[in-house]
Enzyme design. Structure first.
Site, PDB file in Angstrom:
ATOM      1  N   LYS A  77      42.325 -15.380  15.675  1.00  0.00           N
ATOM      2  CA  LYS A  77      40.740 -14.681  14.932  1.00  0.00           C
ATOM      3  C   LYS A  77      40.810 -14.581  13.540  1.00  0.00           C
ATOM      4  O   LYS A  77      42.010 -14.394  13.204  1.00  0.00           O
ATOM      5  CB  LYS A  77      40.259 -13.708  15.318  1.00  0.00           C
ATOM      6  CG  LYS A  77      38.901 -12.894  14.733  1.00  0.00           C
ATOM      7  CD  LYS A  77      38.617 -11.722  15.105  1.00  0.00           C
ATOM      8  CE  LYS A  77      37.797 -11.200  15.214  1.00  0.00           C
ATOM      9  NZ  LYS A  77      37.028  -9.536  15.429  1.00  0.00           N
ATOM     10  N   SER A 152      32.684  -9.351  18.652  1.00  0.00           N
ATOM     11  CA  SER A 152      32.614 -10.515  17.331  1.00  0.00           C
ATOM     12  C   SER A 152      33.884 -10.886  18.054  1.00  0.00           C
ATOM     13  O   SER A 152      33.790 -12.433  16.695  1.00  0.00           O
ATOM     14  CB  SER A 152      32.922  -9.279  15.764  1.00  0.00           C
ATOM     15  OG  SER A 152      33.801  -8.843  15.945  1.00  0.00           O
ATOM     16  N   SER A 176      34.928  -5.776  20.923  1.00  0.00           N
ATOM     17  CA  SER A 176      34.898  -6.829  19.876  1.00  0.00           C
ATOM     18  C   SER A 176      35.983  -8.534  20.257  1.00  0.00           C
ATOM     19  O   SER A 176      36.314  -9.518  20.774  1.00  0.00           O
ATOM     20  CB  SER A 176      35.822  -7.039  19.144  1.00  0.00           C
ATOM     21  OG  SER A 176      34.740  -6.438  17.319  1.00  0.00           O
TER      22      SER A 176
END
Length: 488
Positions: A77, A152, A176
Site C-alpha cells: 500500500k 482505503s 481499511s
C-alpha cells in the site's frame, strides 16, 4: 507463464527445485500485473527494475530452504515507506515523494528475501472506504468493474483478488484491510494494535492504525504476518510480544470453541441477504464442533461517531507536517510564508482529507474539546469494556465484515455519512485495538461476502485456526473472478 494460481508453499517448492528462478517468478508477476492493470487500476507505481535486480541477487545467493518467503514478490500500500520507491499516500501532496528509509515492515520483508513489486492505490492518506479519493485513479472491484473495491486499501485487495500478486500489505484504521478483503472475496487481517510496527507508515490515526496482510488463503495470510510482526524500538506503541508462528494452529480442529454472535452485528442497516449468509456461516462453525451463541455489544452503535471524532482529531494533528516546506507539493503561487501554508494545503489535499482535518480541528478546539474528543474517549472505553465482557466467556466473535456487498462506483463518494456507515462493523475492532480478519463466506447478488472473526488481544493464532477450519469446509476461496480466470 502465469504462476498466480500457485500458493506460497507451491511457489517455494518450485523455487527450491529450480523449476523456476526468483527472477522468472518476479517477471511472471509483473506480466500478470500489466495484463490486468488497465481493467482494475490497482497500482500507482511499479518497481520493475528494482524488483528484478533484487530477484537476481536472491537467485545468486540461492533460495533458503527454511524460509518459505524467499524470492516471493508482494505489493505494498502506498502509505508504507519504501526507500527509493515513490510513496505518495495517493495524494497530490506527496506526488513526488521518494522516502530515504524503509518502514520496519518492509525491512522485515527484505530480511526474508521478499521482493516489493510495486505500490498500490488507496484512498488519499487512507481516508475513505472506496479508493475513490485517490489523487491518481479509481481502482475497480475485481469481481465487477462497475463496483468499488472498498477502502482505503482497495489497490492492495484488488491486486490479490484479480491475480496480479499473491500477497500484499495494507493498513487498517477503521476497516481499511477487512472491508476491501470482503468486497473482493479474499483474506485480510488487521492484527492486534502494536503487533506490527507503525514505523514508516504515514500516520492517519495513531491510536488506530495497523499494518496487515492480504492473501488468497488463510495460511498464506499467517505466513506473511509471521514476516512483519514483532516489537520495534522505533515505534513507541509497538507491543513487546514474542512472535509466535501464526500458522501453528492451522489445521487443528475447533471442537469446544465458544463463539459469540453479537445481535447488533445483524441488526439495523445490515442487508438481510448478508444476515442470512452469516447465520449459515454460524451453522458451519457448529458443524465443526464449536458453540455459537448470541451476545450483546451495546455500545458498538456509537462506534462510527466515536471513530470519526478520534480519527479525525488524530489526523488533524498528524497532517500538520504537510505544509510545503520540507518535502512534497508546494504551491507555486504563494508569496508569503502564510500563503505557502494555506495554498499548499488547499491545493495539495483532496476534499475528504480537508473535511476530516476540519472535523478534527473543531473537535480539539478549546470550546468543544470536552464535548467531543474527551467524550469520544470515554465512550471508546465503554466499547472496549463490552468486548472484554464477551471475551471473558467466549473465544471469538463472528459477524459480517460489511453491512452490504460492494456498492457502485460514484454512488457514495458525495455522501460522506453513508460512506462512513459502511465501516459500522469494522470500526469497533480498531477502537478496542483487537485483531480481526475477514474471510470469504459466499456470494450475494454475484458479489463476495466477508465473514469477520474477532478475538481478544494477541489471539491471532486462534483466529487463524478458526478461519482455516471454516475455509477447509468451503470452496469460496477457490472461486475467482473472470479477470483471474474464474467463471464469475
Amino acid at each position: 507463464m502465469s504462476l498466480n494460481h500457485k500458493t506460497i508453499d507451491e511457489l517455494h517448492t518450485l523455487l527450491l527445485s529450480k523449476e523456476i528462478s526468483a527472477k522468472e517468478l518476479t517477471q511472471a508477476t509483473l506480466d500478470d500485473i500489466k495484463a490486468r492493470e488497465d481493467a482494475v487500476g490497482s497500482f500507482i507505481t511499479l518497481a520493475e527494475e528494482k524488483a528484478l535486480s533484487q530477484a537476481e541477487a536472491i537467485d545468486a545467493r540461492g533460495i533458503d530452504p527454511n524460509n518459505v518467503m524467499s524470492g516471493i514478490p508482494f505489493a505494498v500500500k502506498d502509505n508504507i515507506s519504501t526507500e527509493g520507491i515513490l510513496t505518495t499516500a495517493a495524494s497530490k501532496m506527496l506526488y513526488n515523494y521518494e522516502p530515504i528509509f524503509n518502514a520496519t515492515a518492509i525491512e522485515k520483508a527484505y530480511a526474508k528475501d521478499m521482493i516489493v513489486i510495486g505500490k498500490t492505490n488507496m484512498d488519499e492518506f487512507a481516508m475513505g472506504g472506496s479508493t475513490e479519493t485517490s489523487y491518481f485513479k479509481k481502482t475497480k472491484n475485481a469481481w465487477d468493474h462497475s463496483k468499488v473495491p472498498g477502502g482505503s486499501s482497495g489497490g492492495s485487495a484488488t491486486a490479490v483478488a484479480s491475480g496480479q500478486v499473491r500477497l500484499s500489505l495494507g493498513s487498517d484504521t477503521g476497516g481499511s484491510i477487512r472491508q476491501p478483503a470482503a468486497f473482493n472475496g479474499i483474506v485480510g487481517m488487521k492484527p492486534t494494535y502494536g503487533t506490527v510496527s507503525r514505523f514508516g507508515l504515514i500516520a492517519f490515526g495513531s491510536s488506530l492504525d495497523q499494518i496487515g496482510p492480504f492473501s488468497q488463503t488463510v495460511k498464506e495470510n499467517a505466513q506473511l504476518l509471521n514476516v512483519i510482526a514483532g516489537s520495534d524500538d522505533k515505534d513507541s506503541t509497538s507491543a513487546p510480544v514474542q512472535i509466535a508462528d501464526y500458522t501453528s494452529a492451522i489445521g487443528k480442529d475447533i471442537k469446544g470453541m465458544k463463539i459469540a454472535l453479537p445481535k447488533e452485528y445483524l441488526g439495523e442497516g445490515i442487508d438481510p441477504k448478508i444476515k442470512e449468509n452469516i447465520l449459515e456461516a454460524a451453522k458451519q462453525f457448529e458443524k465443526l464442533g464449536a458453540t455459537v451463541e448470541e451476545v450483546s455489544l451495546p455500545h458498538s452503535k456509537y462506534g462510527v461517531a466515536v471513530y470519526y471524532i478520534i480519527a479525525s482529531s488524530e489526523a488533524s494533528s498528524n497532517l500538520q507536517r504537510f505544509d510545503g516546506i520540507r518535502y512534497g507539493y508546494r504551491a507555486q503561487d504563494a508569496k508569503t510564508l502564510e500563503e505557502i501554508y494555506v495554498n499548499t494545503r488547499s491545493q495539495g489535499f483532496g476534499e475528504e482529507v480537508k473535511r476530516r482535518i476540519m472535523l478534527g480541528t473543531f473537535s480539539l478546539s478549546s470550546g468543544y474539546y470536552d464535548a467531543y474528543f474527551k467524550k469520544a474517549g470515554q465512550v471508546r472505553t465503554l466499547i472496549i469494556q463490552d468486548f472484554e465482557k464477551v471475551f471473558a466467556d467466549y473465544d471469538l466473535i463472528i459477524g459480517p465484515t460489511a453491512p452490504t456487498v460492494a456498492f457502485g462506483l460514484d454512488t457514495l463518494n458525495h455522501d460522506p455519512v453513508s460512506m462512513y456507515l459502511a465501516d459500522l462493523l469494522t470500526i469497533p475492532v480498531n477502537l478496542a485495538g483487537l485483531p480481526g480478519i475477514s474471510i470469504p463466506s459466499g456470494f450475494v447478488d454475484g458479489l463476495p461476502v466477508g465473514l469477520q472473526l474477532i478475538g481478544p488481544k494477541y489471539s491471532e493464532e486462534r483466529i487463524y485456526q478458526a478461519a482455516a477450519a471454516f475455509e477447509a469446509t468451503t470452496d469460496y476461496h477457490k472461486q475467482q473472478p473472470v479477470i483471474f480466470g474464474g467463471e464469475k
